[in-house]
Enzyme design. Structure first.
Site, PDB file in Angstrom:
ATOM      1  N   HIS A 150       0.699  -1.280   0.255  1.00  0.00           N
ATOM      2  CA  HIS A 150      -0.052  -0.109  -0.165  1.00  0.00           C
ATOM      3  C   HIS A 150       0.666   1.442  -0.053  1.00  0.00           C
ATOM      4  CE1 HIS A 150      -3.645  -2.347   1.933  1.00  0.00           C
ATOM      5  NE2 HIS A 150      -3.522  -2.618   0.415  1.00  0.00           N
ATOM      6  N   THR A 161      -4.247  -7.809  11.104  1.00  0.00           N
ATOM      7  CA  THR A 161      -5.162  -7.306  10.058  1.00  0.00           C
ATOM      8  C   THR A 161      -6.343  -7.940  10.273  1.00  0.00           C
ATOM      9  OG1 THR A 161      -5.327  -7.206   7.629  1.00  0.00           O
ATOM     10  CG2 THR A 161      -4.255  -9.254   8.510  1.00  0.00           C
TER      11      THR A 161
HETATM   12  N1  APR Z   1      -2.109  -6.779  18.317  1.00  0.00           N
HETATM   13  C1  APR Z   1      -2.526  -7.679  17.286  1.00  0.00           C
HETATM   14  N2  APR Z   1      -3.521  -7.233  16.618  1.00  0.00           N
HETATM   15  C2  APR Z   1      -4.182  -5.913  16.902  1.00  0.00           C
HETATM   16  C3  APR Z   1      -3.645  -5.104  18.115  1.00  0.00           C
HETATM   17  C4  APR Z   1      -2.535  -5.664  18.820  1.00  0.00           C
HETATM   18  N3  APR Z   1      -2.037  -4.786  19.611  1.00  0.00           N
HETATM   19  N4  APR Z   1      -4.340  -4.123  18.006  1.00  0.00           N
HETATM   20  C5  APR Z   1      -5.471  -4.278  16.973  1.00  0.00           C
HETATM   21  N5  APR Z   1      -5.007  -5.264  16.248  1.00  0.00           N
HETATM   22  C6  APR Z   1      -5.803  -5.922  15.193  1.00  0.00           C
HETATM   23  C7  APR Z   1      -7.481  -5.718  15.050  1.00  0.00           C
HETATM   24  O1  APR Z   1      -8.089  -6.518  16.002  1.00  0.00           O
HETATM   25  C8  APR Z   1      -7.806  -5.698  13.780  1.00  0.00           C
HETATM   26  O2  APR Z   1      -8.223  -7.041  13.500  1.00  0.00           O
HETATM   27  O3  APR Z   1      -5.456  -5.515  14.084  1.00  0.00           O
HETATM   28  C9  APR Z   1      -6.420  -5.131  13.184  1.00  0.00           C
HETATM   29  C10 APR Z   1      -6.425  -3.883  12.556  1.00  0.00           C
HETATM   30  O4  APR Z   1      -7.421  -4.008  11.342  1.00  0.00           O
HETATM   31  P1  APR Z   1      -7.608  -2.614  10.384  1.00  0.00           P
HETATM   32  O5  APR Z   1      -7.520  -1.565  11.437  1.00  0.00           O
HETATM   33  O6  APR Z   1      -8.675  -3.005   9.477  1.00  0.00           O
HETATM   34  O7  APR Z   1      -6.147  -2.512   9.676  1.00  0.00           O
HETATM   35  P2  APR Z   1      -5.697  -3.383   8.438  1.00  0.00           P
HETATM   36  O8  APR Z   1      -6.389  -4.758   8.481  1.00  0.00           O
HETATM   37  O9  APR Z   1      -4.298  -3.107   8.445  1.00  0.00           O
HETATM   38  O10 APR Z   1      -6.317  -2.308   7.247  1.00  0.00           O
HETATM   39  C11 APR Z   1      -5.941  -2.841   5.816  1.00  0.00           C
HETATM   40  O11 APR Z   1      -7.113  -0.720   4.969  1.00  0.00           O
HETATM   41  O12 APR Z   1      -7.705   1.303   5.293  1.00  0.00           O
HETATM   42  C12 APR Z   1      -6.879   0.261   4.582  1.00  0.00           C
HETATM   43  O13 APR Z   1      -4.858   0.827   3.519  1.00  0.00           O
HETATM   44  C13 APR Z   1      -5.515   0.634   4.756  1.00  0.00           C
HETATM   45  O14 APR Z   1      -3.579  -1.032   5.185  1.00  0.00           O
HETATM   46  C14 APR Z   1      -4.995  -0.740   5.543  1.00  0.00           C
HETATM   47  C15 APR Z   1      -5.843  -1.645   5.166  1.00  0.00           C
END
Ligand code: APR
Length: 228
Positions: free
Chosen positions: A106, A173
């Site tokens: 990304h 994620t």
């Molecule tokens: N340890 C492990 N997991 C965690 C922690 C932690 N301390 N804190 C949060 N999480 C988990 C949450 O439960 C969630 O499932 O991390 C995940 C984050 O999810 P998102 O906020 O959706 O982030 P991500 O999956 O990286 O989003 C993907 O979406 O908006 C776009 O480009 C952006 O790269 C991003 C993509």
């Protein structure tokens, strides 16, 4: 090629102080993603988009890698050449923890892109709509971030790596954004062992052979120590 493909998301950087997107106080609960993370939003209000990424760039610069980033870097060193990190994150915490084989699908906060000639360069901490491209001098610089509706970077290399991996892990994620959310299917197709490490179950947890729940700084180092 890499035997082991590790997909990371915002959750691995959460304990370094960088916001996630879809948690209760996540970035997309505070900002309208259509205004700050789409090409249309950038055309409509480039100053707002630069402001959003300038704040994230400063935040990333002030943060430090955490135990999960360091554990992955250590793992890569021990398994020289066999580990590929594919990250959805735009921070540089994997690199600052020592990981070398990292693909930012990304994009990266540390990079700037010219929308006219596609040149890329190291982004200044603060970018403005008035900045001019160092290559073609057009006033069309933008953060080198892949926005919604744009094609992620390195997809060929990622698909190649998934096509012959024997271990696939997804860390931090939510499994809500494609194509990253579909990587586990590609790994399952080739018989890889699939592990999900996350704070809570994701949208794709049931596609994994193993789901380990907890904070990344706890569960990632213990998972790695069980592998080496
Ligand atoms: N340890 C492990 N997991 C965690 C922690 C932690 N301390 N804190 C949060 N999480 C988990 C949450 O439960 C969630 O499932 O991390 C995940 C984050 O999810 P998102 O906020 O959706 O982030 P991500 O999956 O990286 O989003 C993907 O979406 O908006 C776009 O480009 C952006 O790269 C991003 C993509």
């Amino acid at each position: 090629m890499a035997d082991i493909v590790i997909l990371t998301g915002a959750g691995i950087s959460a304990e370094s102080g960088l916001g996630t997107f879809r948690d209760k106080d996540g970035l997309w609960t505070r900002f309208d993603l259509s205004k700050v993370a789409t090409p249309e939003g950038f055309i409509e209000n480039p100053a707002l988009v630069h402001e959003f990424y300038n704040a994230r760039r400063a935040n990333a610069q002030e943060s430090s890698p955490n135990a999960a980033h360091f554990a992955l870097a250590e793992f890569e060193k021990r398994k020289s050449g066999d580990v590929l990190i594919v990250t959805q994150n735009v921070d540089d915490l994997h690199e600052r923890a020592g990981s070398r084989n990292v693909l930012h699908m990304h994009g990266q906060l540390s990079q700037a892109l010219c929308a006219a000639c596609r040149a890329t360069w190291t982004a200044p901490l603060v970018m403005t709509p008035e900045d001019r491209c160092p290559d073609c001098d057009a006033p069309s610089t933008r953060p080198d971030i892949v926005w919604f509706g744009e094609i992620p970077y390195h997809m060929e290399k990622i698909e190649d790596a998934l096509s012959d991996c024997r271990l696939f892990a997804a860390i931090g994620t939510s499994g809500q954004v494609w194509p990253a959310a579909g990587f586990v299917e590609a790994a399952r197709m080739v018989g890889a062992h699939c592990v999900e490490l996350n704070l809570e179950r994701s949208d794709v947890s049931d596609r994994f052979d193993e789901v380990r729940l907890g904070r990344a700084t706890d569960i990632v180092p213990s998972w790695i120590s069980g592998l080496v």
